[in-house]
Design an enzyme around this catalytic site. Structure first.
Site, PDB file in Angstrom:
ATOM      1  N   GLU A  99       0.977  -1.268  -0.049  1.00 38.31           N
ATOM      2  CA  GLU A  99      -0.288  -0.315   0.264  1.00 38.31           C
ATOM      3  C   GLU A  99       0.703   1.225   0.181  1.00 38.31           C
ATOM      4  O   GLU A  99       1.055   2.372   0.967  1.00 38.31           O
ATOM      5  CB  GLU A  99      -0.706  -0.011   0.941  1.00 38.31           C
ATOM      6  CG  GLU A  99      -2.018  -0.959   0.790  1.00 38.31           C
ATOM      7  CD  GLU A  99      -3.180  -0.808   2.236  1.00 38.31           C
ATOM      8  OE1 GLU A  99      -2.660  -0.341   3.255  1.00 38.31           O
ATOM      9  OE2 GLU A  99      -4.311  -1.604   1.947  1.00 38.31           O
ATOM     10  N   GLU A 114      -5.965  -8.655   0.377  1.00 41.25           N
ATOM     11  CA  GLU A 114      -6.747  -8.312   1.974  1.00 41.25           C
ATOM     12  C   GLU A 114      -7.742  -7.470   2.000  1.00 41.25           C
ATOM     13  O   GLU A 114      -8.091  -6.943   0.851  1.00 41.25           O
ATOM     14  CB  GLU A 114      -6.281  -6.923   1.932  1.00 41.25           C
ATOM     15  CG  GLU A 114      -4.934  -6.913   3.277  1.00 41.25           C
ATOM     16  CD  GLU A 114      -4.054  -5.657   3.965  1.00 41.25           C
ATOM     17  OE1 GLU A 114      -5.021  -4.681   3.748  1.00 41.25           O
ATOM     18  OE2 GLU A 114      -2.989  -6.009   4.225  1.00 41.25           O
TER      19      GLU A 114
END
Ligand code: EVA
Length: 598
Positions: free
Chosen positions: A417, A511
């Site tokens: 991320e 995720e």
């Protein structure tokens, strides 16, 4: 530093012993240790287990949250000189450390999740006691991997402020080994595997620090020799190879020997699983067969012991993962202790191995950016970038060198991320991906887990990845609770966009998850209840099942885990399918039903 990261072994040529146990420790909040000569012995130490994460062992907040320099000391007796090298090997020291042997500076290492290996032969006294002193440091900054900052309170006390969502556990968190190895020895090796029908061909390269002959022998599980070759580079051919597969962790033993005529100079037995991994079109293939990843993003995290490796906890985690029908986990957000990979090799479990490149965004609640529409703190611009990239490069190099020979490792993840929505992010990552490709002769797929705002049209880094990895929170950070029907709609809109790119590239969910309080039940459901976690997953699976380029689902997270305290977290992150003390929430049964049927 010493160039070899090979895991210790004992045989006629090599020995080791562990230096685990109670060490001395001392905090150094003023950073005065070096000037005061603590490298020659700590003035006012207390006892501390090694390995351990120190934080959760204390009863005082100041110690739990300690941030700065902290020192360790121990002594060990060394037998007489027998001509072999003396190697000191820490599984890791988080996040950086200086090491002195008998007062002599022996090494500095940056990065908290890979081994620190030092040839200490010239610093030790044989037939006597020797002193090891370590000055570790757990501060975070924007050049460290992982990233964060340090805040100084008015009192002068410093606090780590991670740009990531897990507790900044630190210390000597993995075992310490003292090795004796031959002066001429195997330093490293690579294996490249090709399958020809039912046979296999293994090309190996052995790196040694001498010129003597190398021979390689391959034994099956029953100890029968199945192939042998000579030279530092060679080819081993295996007829009717027993392939390493999901749930069938068949391991051969590859023995390297360095010979001086008949005399054995060094011998190193490595475990080898015969398998290939690649991406083809929008599929991931293991041994040429399409696979679909089922499993978890995890943490090394458990009550009391924090991030310390424990065989017992790891065993329980594998048992639970397999019980739900899982076959894969991602080592979010850092390389785990080596023993995890050995256990996965044996069980036929898949691993996506991740470098600690997390927190590459200036935000203390960066996970909340999962709900934002385009985090852009210009993280990849400015004076820190060059040093950050150097540390990132080192972390990639050490991870791949350490883990490349595990059959369980099917991919490397080079980030979690970061902001990817501008050109400088691409410029930052492009050379790192190119570098990683030069390190892995098995040419395993490379990937990186992408933030909500990294999507077709805005993202600049997906093109570097062999498969796309998405972290998505539709129904949690995005349109949660009663809005979940809207979450489903916009999730589908995003997937329609990926469908255009993923004609030729697989996509894996790395995720997706919902915080769930284990004690909470509610009808009709509300966010944080067990029923909502089920509804959340049902919706997400409904969407994923409609897109055939989806090649895997790793839910977030395997278990509840500790984070920094704050209004977004209830004594940690509660997105576990399993509680922190390793009992199932309701959603575990939902996953079990789904994954066992797939
Ligand atoms: C979360 N979300 O919010 C998770 C974090 C994780 O724990 C993310 O990659 O996007 C992060 O570290 O629960």
């Amino acid at each position: 530093m010493y160039q070899s990261m090979l895991y210790p072994c004992i045989n006629a040529c090599r020995t080791y012993r562990t230096l685990d146990g109670m060490w001395k420790m001392q905090f150094d909040p003023e950073g005065k240790g070096r000037a005061e000569g603590w490298q020659n012995g700590l003035p006012e130490p207390f006892s501390m287990p090694v390995p351990s994460s120190f934080s959760d062992l204390f009863t005082e907040k100041e110690k739990r949250d300690y941030c700065g320099d902290f020192w360790y000391e121990t002594k060990f007796y060394l037998e007489a000189d027998d001509g072999r090298r003396v190697i000191l090997r820490f599984g890791s020291i988080t996040h950086r450390a200086d090491i002195w042997i008998n007062g002599i500076h022996a090494a500095y290492h940056e990065g908290g999740f890979t081994p620190v290996v030092i040839d200490i032969s010239e610093y030790v006294t044989f037939g006597a006691r020797n002193r090891i002193v370590v000055c570790a440091n757990n501060e975070l900054n924007e050049t460290s991997i992982p990233c964060g900052t340090v805040r100084t309170l008015p009192s002068g006390r410093r606090l780590a402020q991670p740009y990531f969502d897990f507790f900044n556990y630190s210390g000597i968190q993995r075992s310490v080994h003292l090795l004796r190895i031959p002066a001429e020895s195997l330093l490293d090796y690579d294996t490249e595997i090709r399958l020809n029908g039912s046979d296999a061909e293994i090309r190996y390269h052995a790196a040694t620090d001498g010129n003597h002959e190398v021979c390689a022998e391959l034994f099956d599980r029953d100890g029968q020799k199945v192939s042998e070759a000579e030279g530092k580079d060679g080819i081993l051919t295996v007829r009717d190879a027993h392939l390493w597969q999901i749930g069938d962790g068949y391991l051969y033993t590859l023995v390297f020997r360095i010979l001086d005529g008949e005399k054995e100079i060094d011998k190193y037995p490595a475990r080898l699983g015969i398998r290939t991994v690649e991406t083809k079109g929008n599929r991931i293939l293991l041994n040429g067969q399409e696979i679909y990843l089922k499993g978890y993003g995890k943490h090394e995290d458990f009550e009391v012991i924090g991030r310390q490796f424990s065989y017992a906890v790891a065993q329980r985690d594998f048992e639970l993962m397999e019980w739900t029908g899982a076959d894969c986990f991602r080592t979010s957000h850092y390389p785990y202790a080596e023993e995890w990979y050995q256990m996965a090799d044996e069980r036929g479990f898949l691993i996506i191995d991740e470098v600690p490149a997390v927190g590459m965004m200036r935000s203390l609640v960066n996970f909340a950016a999962a709900a934002g529409d385009g985090a852009d703190t210009r993280f990849f611009t400015g004076g820190h970038v060059q040093q950050l990239q150097e540390n990132h490069r080192l972390a990639i190099e050490e991870m791949i060198q350490r883990d490349k020979n595990h059959p369980s490792v099917i991919a490397f993840s080079l980030f979690n991320e970061p902001e990817t929505n501008y050109q400088e992010a691409h410029d930052y990552f492009e050379p790192l991906f190119a570098f990683a490709r030069t390190l892995d002769v098995q040419k395993r797929p490379l990937t990186g887990a992408m933030l909500f705002s990294s999507r077709p049209g805005s993202d600049t880094c997906g093109s570097l990845c062999d498969f796309i990895s998405l972290n998505r929170y539709y129904g949690w950070y995005v349109a949660g609770g009663s809005e979940i029907e809207e979450a489903e709609m916009i999730f589908r809109m995003e997937m329609d966009q990926w469908a255009e790119i993923c004609t030729d590239k697989p996509l894996v969910f790395t995720e997706f998850g919902a915080d769930t309080y284990a004690a909470e039940h509610k009808l009709p459901d509300v966010m944080w209840s067990q029923e909502y976690q089920n509804e959340y997953y049902e919706m997400n699976f409904r969407v994923m099942d409609d897109y055939d380029f989806v090649s895997g689902e790793l839910v977030w997270n395997f278990a509840d885990f500790q984070t920094t305290e704050g209004t977004m977290r209830v004594n940690g992150n509660k997105k576990g399918i399993i509680t922190r003390n390793r009992q199932p929430k309701d959603a575990a049964y939902l996953l079990k039903k789904r994954w066992q049927a797939r």
